[in-house]
Design a protein around this motif. Structure first.
Motif, mmCIF file in Angstrom:
data_model
loop_
_atom_site.group_PDB
_atom_site.id
_atom_site.type_symbol
_atom_site.label_atom_id
_atom_site.label_comp_id
_atom_site.label_asym_id
_atom_site.label_seq_id
_atom_site.Cartn_x
_atom_site.Cartn_y
_atom_site.Cartn_z
ATOM 1 N N ASN A 182 82.995 55.037 13.185
ATOM 2 C CA ASN A 182 82.562 53.683 12.898
ATOM 3 C C ASN A 182 82.227 52.970 14.198
ATOM 4 O O ASN A 182 82.361 53.527 15.282
ATOM 5 C CB ASN A 182 83.636 52.927 12.109
ATOM 6 C CG ASN A 182 85.017 53.042 12.743
ATOM 7 O OD1 ASN A 182 85.143 53.117 13.960
ATOM 8 N ND2 ASN A 182 86.059 53.063 11.920
ATOM 9 N N ILE A 183 81.782 51.719 14.053
ATOM 10 C CA ILE A 183 81.445 50.892 15.215
ATOM 11 C C ILE A 183 82.490 49.796 15.344
ATOM 12 O O ILE A 183 82.742 49.044 14.399
ATOM 13 C CB ILE A 183 80.062 50.251 15.060
ATOM 14 C CG1 ILE A 183 78.968 51.324 14.961
ATOM 15 C CG2 ILE A 183 79.772 49.299 16.222
ATOM 16 C CD1 ILE A 183 78.698 52.077 16.240
ATOM 17 N N VAL A 184 83.100 49.685 16.516
ATOM 18 C CA VAL A 184 84.115 48.653 16.726
ATOM 19 C C VAL A 184 83.421 47.315 16.994
ATOM 20 O O VAL A 184 82.387 47.264 17.670
ATOM 21 C CB VAL A 184 85.060 49.038 17.883
ATOM 22 C CG1 VAL A 184 84.322 49.085 19.208
ATOM 23 C CG2 VAL A 184 86.230 48.083 17.967
ATOM 24 N N LEU A 185 83.959 46.261 16.406
ATOM 25 C CA LEU A 185 83.313 44.955 16.454
ATOM 26 C C LEU A 185 83.995 43.965 17.394
ATOM 27 O O LEU A 185 83.680 42.771 17.363
ATOM 28 C CB LEU A 185 83.255 44.366 15.039
ATOM 29 C CG LEU A 185 82.428 45.184 14.041
ATOM 30 C CD1 LEU A 185 82.484 44.546 12.659
ATOM 31 C CD2 LEU A 185 80.993 45.318 14.511
ATOM 32 N N ASN A 186 84.927 44.439 18.206
ATOM 33 C CA ASN A 186 85.564 43.546 19.170
ATOM 34 C C ASN A 186 86.074 44.347 20.358
ATOM 35 O O ASN A 186 86.243 45.559 20.282
ATOM 36 C CB ASN A 186 86.728 42.793 18.521
ATOM 37 C CG ASN A 186 87.785 43.742 17.978
ATOM 38 O OD1 ASN A 186 87.667 44.204 16.843
ATOM 39 N ND2 ASN A 186 88.804 44.038 18.765
ATOM 40 N N ASP A 187 86.317 43.648 21.467
ATOM 41 C CA ASP A 187 86.917 44.297 22.629
ATOM 42 C C ASP A 187 88.371 44.652 22.324
ATOM 43 O O ASP A 187 88.975 44.126 21.392
ATOM 44 C CB ASP A 187 86.860 43.378 23.846
ATOM 45 C CG ASP A 187 85.437 43.169 24.330
ATOM 46 O OD1 ASP A 187 84.537 43.852 23.800
ATOM 47 O OD2 ASP A 187 85.225 42.317 25.204
#
Length: 407
Positions: free
Chosen positions: A349-354
């Protein structure tokens, strides 16, 4: 007696000077002039790209192996390289080395060098033949069709749903290197024949060099395209903007959609802008199932084609980072837009935060992250999955995080 000898020597010298510029093509007993492939087989043999199988035969319906097609492409597009390649203990190695040097094997069964001994001498399928031609076009720097153009060409392929090498096949259709059968099918898994190899060799040679040697029918050549214009590698100094992540990339070497002002820097604000657009295009609950496929970028660069969760992750990553390369980072270095690969769960998946800075619906979740996923919760897209970093399976083999921010 001396005069006779001199006359013989002069005749011999004159005969040696009368060698034609291009050797006549061999006459194959199984390739008569009334066959549909006669023009292309004759031309390919005349150019020295192909040869017979012995006893005066060409065997036009015989299959072509990966190694044979690699050698054919080498002879047509990289003659100097193959001529200078030292012969190895096995005949097929030299051709494969040249093909690998020019990047002809990615997204084929020959992509992994360790597989060569098992794969090189097996028949090549038609869609992988198309992939090797596509890779050659990329290597040659040829302008390729747009997404809209090759998507339109896909509508002409009756069995397009069966094609895995989607971008390669549809691109070759778009520019006239390939055609289907009378039923409109491409037959992607069918083995490539020796006659078909001659057709595509003539077509791609003409398309790349402008020396048109054949088309879809005799007398109907394909038009060559202009090579990509050279670019100036020098880029002016631009101050590092606030919020920039990583280093500065070469704007002349990479296409980065998120970098809207093309200053060579990527900020998280620019990344979030792309993600906001994708949220509109692929809202939570929209369909993205196991068989849903991302075809990859039209230029063959980026993360490449894939299906299911990997396909959605590749799509999002390419829409942000374009052609930038990826590299592995640690969990603590995770930033918005990175790809998280969990081999244990067979998911990415794609992480949406640091790292450690998840904010969801106005609430801050310390030491947690949220992601966007394809093929999740009933074959849908989700933008709100929340997990704890402490639960990330860091000990699992091949579990890793990929970043594409410039170093």
């Amino acid at each position: 007696m001396r005069k006779i000898i001199n006359i013989v020597l002069i005749l011999a010298l004159l005969t040696g000077l009368c060698v034609p510029a291009l050797a006549a093509a061999p006459v194959f007993t199984d390739v008569s002039s009334d066959k549909w492939y006669y023009t292309w087989v004759t031309k390919a043999a005349q150019q020295g790209w192909v040869s017979g199988v012995g006893d005066g035969r060409f065997d036009p319906e015989g299959s072509v192996t990966f190694a044979q097609f690699a050698l054919m492409l080498d002879r047509a597009l990289y003659p100097d390289d193959i001529d200078s390649q030292p012969a190895g203990a096995q005949w097929w190695v030299a051709g494969c080395e040249v093909a690998a040097k020019h990047g002809l094997f990615p997204i084929t069964d020959m992509a992994i060098r360790d597989n060569w001994p098992a794969v090189a001498n097996t028949p090549i399928e038609r869609e992988q033949m198309a992939q090797m031609m596509y890779n050659a076009l990329v290597d040659k720097g040829i302008k390729l069709p747009s997404y809209e153009e090759y998507s339109a060409a896909a509508k002409r392929i009756a069995d397009i749903a069966d094609v895995d090498n989607y971008v390669a096949v549809t691109t070759c259709y778009t520019i006239g290197l390939l055609n289907g059968n009378d039923s409109g099918n491409f037959a992607p898994r069918a083995p490539m024949t020796r006659a078909q190899a001659c057709v595509v060799l003539c077509n791609i040679y003409g398309y790349v060099t402008g020396d048109v040697t054949g088309g879809t029918t005799p007398g109907q050549p394909v038009d060559p395209v202009d090579p990509v214009d050279p670019v100036d590698p020098v880029q002016p100094d631009v101050p590092r903007p606030a919020g920039a992540v990583g280093g500065r990339y070469d704007v002349n070497s990479y296409d980065v959609p998120a970098d809207s002002n093309k200053d060579g820097w990527i900020t998280e604000t620019e990344v979030q802008a792309v993600l906001d657009q994708l949220r509109v295009e692929y809202p939570t609950g929209s369909h993205w199932g196991e068989t849903t496929r991302y075809p990859g970028r039209p230029d063959g660069k980026g993360m490449g084609p894939a299906s299911a969760c990997e396909g959605f992750a590749n799509l999002v990553s390419d829409r942000i980072f374009g052609t930038l390369p990826y590299y592995t980072v640690t969990l603590e270095e995770t930033r918005v837009g990175d790809i998280m690969i969990d081999k244990q769960a067979n998911h990415r998946n794609i992480v949406l935060n640091d790292y450690g800075m998840a904010t969801y619906k106005g609430q801050v979740y310390a030491e947690q992250y949220y992601t966007t996923n394809g093929n999740a919760y009933g074959e849908t897209v989700r933008w709100d999955r929340l997990d704890r970093y402490s639960e990330w399976p860091t000990g699992v083999g091949n579990t890793r995080i990929l970043s594409r921010y410039p170093k």
